[in-house]
Every structure is written in C-alpha cells, then in structure tokens.
Design a protein around this motif. Sequence first.
Motif, PDB file in Angstrom:
ATOM      1  N   ALA A  11      -2.997   9.026  -0.458  1.00 23.15           N
ATOM      2  CA  ALA A  11      -1.780   9.092   0.359  1.00 23.15           C
ATOM      3  C   ALA A  11      -2.131   9.028   1.842  1.00 23.15           C
ATOM      4  N   LYS A  12      -3.185   9.712   2.248  1.00 24.48           N
ATOM      5  CA  LYS A  12      -3.602   9.721   3.654  1.00 24.48           C
ATOM      6  C   LYS A  12      -4.025   8.316   4.093  1.00 24.48           C
ATOM      7  N   LEU A  13      -4.756   7.639   3.230  1.00 29.79           N
ATOM      8  CA  LEU A  13      -5.210   6.281   3.553  1.00 29.79           C
ATOM      9  C   LEU A  13      -4.058   5.276   3.534  1.00 29.79           C
ATOM     10  N   SER A  14      -2.913   5.692   3.026  1.00 27.15           N
ATOM     11  CA  SER A  14      -1.763   4.789   2.864  1.00 27.15           C
ATOM     12  C   SER A  14      -0.630   5.076   3.823  1.00 27.15           C
ATOM     13  N   ARG A  15      -0.851   5.914   4.815  1.00 27.15           N
ATOM     14  CA  ARG A  15       0.272   6.336   5.650  1.00 27.15           C
ATOM     15  C   ARG A  15       0.725   5.286   6.652  1.00 27.15           C
ATOM     16  N   LYS A  16      -0.091   4.290   6.938  1.00 25.82           N
ATOM     17  CA  LYS A  16       0.300   3.244   7.892  1.00 25.82           C
ATOM     18  C   LYS A  16       0.634   1.962   7.132  1.00 25.82           C
ATOM     19  N   PRO A  17       1.491   1.122   7.690  1.00 28.16           N
ATOM     20  CA  PRO A  17       1.912  -0.080   6.970  1.00 28.16           C
ATOM     21  C   PRO A  17       0.827  -1.163   6.856  1.00 28.16           C
ATOM     22  N   GLU A  18      -0.162  -1.148   7.763  1.00 31.30           N
ATOM     23  CA  GLU A  18      -1.211  -2.173   7.683  1.00 31.30           C
ATOM     24  C   GLU A  18      -2.309  -1.717   6.709  1.00 31.30           C
ATOM     25  N   ALA A  19      -3.076  -2.690   6.231  1.00 31.70           N
ATOM     26  CA  ALA A  19      -4.134  -2.415   5.253  1.00 31.70           C
ATOM     27  C   ALA A  19      -5.175  -1.459   5.838  1.00 31.70           C
ATOM     28  N   ASN A  20      -5.630  -0.541   5.014  1.00 32.79           N
ATOM     29  CA  ASN A  20      -6.665   0.409   5.410  1.00 32.79           C
ATOM     30  C   ASN A  20      -7.967   0.001   4.719  1.00 32.79           C
TER      31      ASN A  20
END
Length: 158
Positions: free
Chosen positions: A135-144
């Motif tokens: 979830a933390k790695l997914s909080r921004k709309p751009e690819a992590n």
Amino acid sequence: MGLNEAPLLFNFEVESSENFTFIPMSVRFNLDRFGLRITLAQWQMLPLEDRKLLARFPVDDDTEIEPNFDHALFEMLRTHANVEPEWFTPEEAPLWRRTDSVPEGVTHQAGLAGLTAPSVARWAELDPFKRYVLAKLSRKPEANHDFVPAMKEFGGGA
C-alpha cells in the motif's frame, strides 16, 4: 518483544536502500504507526549505526508492544541533527489493514507494471506488514520502482 537481531529489510530493499541511505520500510512503518515524519535529509544526518538500530524495531501494529521507537528517534535526531520529527495523527483505519478488499492503489500499480493484482483472498493471506509495504509503495499514481520487486518477493504478480 525486543529489538530484532538484524535490521528488517526485504530483499528488494537491500539494493534500493543503498546501505540505509534511504529510509527502509520497517522504519517507515514505525514512523506511520507513531505519527512521526522525518525528512530524508534528517534520516541521513543520523549515524549509520543509529539508522540500523531504528530498522531493528519490531513491525507490529500494536504501539504498546514496542513503545520506544519514538523515544529512540527523538534522542537520535536531537543528538545528531538538533531537530525533532514532525507529529501527525496516524490514520485510524488505513486501507492496508483491511482484508476484505485490495486497495485501489495496489491494483493501479499492478496494472502499471503489467502484473495481476492480488486477489482479495491472497491480499488477506499476506502478513499485515507486507500489506502495508504494498500500500505504501502504491500511494502515488505514477509507477514505483520497488513495487514489482516487492510483489515478486511477496509471491504475487504473476
């Protein structure tokens, strides 16, 4: 519950943390759990051994189990950076705690990476700390860049 013998790092973090130059997920978890925010510059002002020590604190959702993370962080920052962390109110019911649905951000990141998002059943089976990490790695709309290695390490993303 005491400190872990070694810093808690996932395999995908070993390279990306660059020997603790960047804040590991275990420390991020405890910062979020206690409602503390530090900058990367503040983190990097701490001696390497202090950064490793902070990464040895347990990653349990119950703040009563290991209440000393916040005290240790305050003392280290006062001693080495002459600053204090910022306080914020932690989320009462973060999406990663839910086991009845996969957070939209995780599904979005999986789509960006061309991976299959975890099913609700698989999401529920994941250790709470692993759900937090995804979830933390997914909080921004751009690819992590750490999302794909994390998914693979956690047994997902076929």
